[in-house]
Design an enzyme around this catalytic site. Structure first.
Site, PDB file in Angstrom:
ATOM      1  N   GLU A  75      -8.692  -4.573 -44.168  1.00  0.00           N
ATOM      2  CA  GLU A  75      -8.707  -5.273 -45.460  1.00  0.00           C
ATOM      3  C   GLU A  75     -10.077  -5.193 -46.150  1.00  0.00           C
ATOM      4  O   GLU A  75     -10.360  -5.978 -47.053  1.00  0.00           O
ATOM      5  CB  GLU A  75      -8.325  -6.746 -45.261  1.00  0.00           C
ATOM      6  CG  GLU A  75      -7.070  -6.990 -44.447  1.00  0.00           C
ATOM      7  CD  GLU A  75      -5.788  -6.658 -45.196  1.00  0.00           C
ATOM      8  OE1 GLU A  75      -5.846  -5.893 -46.170  1.00  0.00           O
ATOM      9  OE2 GLU A  75      -4.736  -7.170 -44.780  1.00  0.00           O
ATOM     10  N   HIS A  94     -10.153 -14.438 -44.942  1.00  0.00           N
ATOM     11  CA  HIS A  94      -8.716 -14.206 -45.181  1.00  0.00           C
ATOM     12  C   HIS A  94      -7.955 -14.709 -43.960  1.00  0.00           C
ATOM     13  O   HIS A  94      -8.257 -14.314 -42.826  1.00  0.00           O
ATOM     14  CB  HIS A  94      -8.460 -12.719 -45.405  1.00  0.00           C
ATOM     15  CG  HIS A  94      -7.018 -12.323 -45.404  1.00  0.00           C
ATOM     16  ND1 HIS A  94      -6.029 -13.063 -46.024  1.00  0.00           N
ATOM     17  CD2 HIS A  94      -6.376 -11.247 -44.847  1.00  0.00           C
ATOM     18  CE1 HIS A  94      -4.864 -12.463 -45.866  1.00  0.00           C
ATOM     19  NE2 HIS A  94      -5.049 -11.367 -45.143  1.00  0.00           N
ATOM     20  N   HIS A  96      -3.905 -16.104 -42.283  1.00  0.00           N
ATOM     21  CA  HIS A  96      -2.451 -16.060 -42.379  1.00  0.00           C
ATOM     22  C   HIS A  96      -1.919 -17.451 -42.041  1.00  0.00           C
ATOM     23  O   HIS A  96      -1.180 -17.618 -41.074  1.00  0.00           O
ATOM     24  CB  HIS A  96      -1.874 -15.020 -41.419  1.00  0.00           C
ATOM     25  CG  HIS A  96      -2.173 -13.604 -41.783  1.00  0.00           C
ATOM     26  ND1 HIS A  96      -1.488 -12.542 -41.227  1.00  0.00           N
ATOM     27  CD2 HIS A  96      -3.075 -13.059 -42.632  1.00  0.00           C
ATOM     28  CE1 HIS A  96      -1.961 -11.405 -41.722  1.00  0.00           C
ATOM     29  NE2 HIS A  96      -2.932 -11.695 -42.580  1.00  0.00           N
ATOM     30  N   TYR A 121      -9.690 -32.473 -54.059  1.00  0.00           N
ATOM     31  CA  TYR A 121     -10.533 -31.640 -53.209  1.00  0.00           C
ATOM     32  C   TYR A 121     -10.308 -30.148 -53.381  1.00  0.00           C
ATOM     33  O   TYR A 121     -11.258 -29.359 -53.365  1.00  0.00           O
ATOM     34  CB  TYR A 121     -10.373 -32.077 -51.746  1.00  0.00           C
ATOM     35  CG  TYR A 121     -10.701 -33.536 -51.602  1.00  0.00           C
ATOM     36  CD1 TYR A 121     -12.015 -33.980 -51.718  1.00  0.00           C
ATOM     37  CD2 TYR A 121      -9.688 -34.485 -51.440  1.00  0.00           C
ATOM     38  CE1 TYR A 121     -12.314 -35.334 -51.640  1.00  0.00           C
ATOM     39  CE2 TYR A 121      -9.985 -35.834 -51.369  1.00  0.00           C
ATOM     40  CZ  TYR A 121     -11.300 -36.247 -51.474  1.00  0.00           C
ATOM     41  OH  TYR A 121     -11.599 -37.584 -51.416  1.00  0.00           O
ATOM     42  N   HIS A 161       1.823 -13.487 -47.407  1.00  0.00           N
ATOM     43  CA  HIS A 161       0.789 -12.847 -46.588  1.00  0.00           C
ATOM     44  C   HIS A 161      -0.281 -13.867 -46.188  1.00  0.00           C
ATOM     45  O   HIS A 161      -0.355 -14.259 -45.036  1.00  0.00           O
ATOM     46  CB  HIS A 161       0.191 -11.679 -47.387  1.00  0.00           C
ATOM     47  CG  HIS A 161      -0.811 -10.869 -46.640  1.00  0.00           C
ATOM     48  ND1 HIS A 161      -1.158  -9.593 -47.035  1.00  0.00           N
ATOM     49  CD2 HIS A 161      -1.561 -11.136 -45.546  1.00  0.00           C
ATOM     50  CE1 HIS A 161      -2.065  -9.110 -46.201  1.00  0.00           C
ATOM     51  NE2 HIS A 161      -2.334 -10.027 -45.288  1.00  0.00           N
TER      52      HIS A 161
END
Length: 216
Positions: A75, A94, A96, A121, A161
């Site tokens: 990625e 990143h 999942h 927040y 994703h």
């Protein structure tokens, strides 16, 4: 301990903490941080956040060349897009995470403002989160989509994703992505219950008080 060694240890400790709390699983997720020499330290491809080795992190120089460590995450185009379009970016994470992915599947999820304003927040730490369409994992088009935002968003959600968040440093990026998942969890829990959302006036008060990037 050198600054480089401290950053390596911090990346791995934060990643392990998120893994142990179920914010990502298996060998999913990736993390990167800007080093003091202008290069990057990046989690290797196919590795678990629960077992990152500080000595084996991928290292890039300031010109973007992979100079040592294991092969980086596939990625990288996604990470590079944030560093190239947001000069203040010091780290990218990143994950999942379950509830954010679940919320991205809801037909009423707002593409331009992914998280409903349930608490202040997420507004404070993320601004507006852009929901991007589904891309095959590793598809360079994800990076192209982030570049298309011209640096106007610090966080995006990849549909079906996972979320991607840029922060001023690795701790800030991890804190913000945890807030994204917590807010998505609230959204899933409240779905169909007609919760009281923050009003536009309340949102603008938070935005003004905390100098949030919002109207972009």
């Amino acid at each position: 301990m050198t600054e480089d060694a401290r950053l390596r240890e911090q990346i791995c400790a934060l990643a392990k903490s998120m893994f142990e709390r179920g914010l990502t699983h298996g060998s999913t997720g990736n993390i990167s941080a800007r080093s003091s020499d202008g290069g990057l330290l990046v989690s290797p491809t196919g590795t678990s956040f629960g077992r990152l080795d500080p000595s084996r992190l991928s290292r890039f120089d300031a010109q973007g060349r992979h100079i040592e460590g294991d092969k980086p995450t596939k990625e990288m185009p996604l990470h590079s897009a944030f560093y190239d379009t947001r000069s203040q970016t010091g780290a990218v994470v990143h994950l999942h995470c379950c509830h954010a992915v679940a919320w991205s599947m809801m037909p009423d999820a707002d593409e331009d403002d992914f998280l409903p304003p349930l608490t202040p927040y997420a507004v404070m730490q993320l601004g507006r989160v852009k929901l991007l369409p589904f891309f095959r994992p590793g598809d360079p088009a994800m990076g192209t989509a982030v570049r298309g935002l011209a640096g106007k968003r610090s966080a995006v959600m990849l549909a079906s994703h996972g979320p991607v968040v840029a922060g001023k440093d690795v701790e800030a990026a991890c804190t913000a992505i945890e807030e994204l998942e917590a807010t998505a969890r609230l959204a899933v829990l409240m779905h169909g219950h007609r919760p009281r959302l923050l009003t536009e006036r309340q949102i603008q008060d938070v935005v003004t008080t905390f100098n949030v990037e919002w109207d972009v």
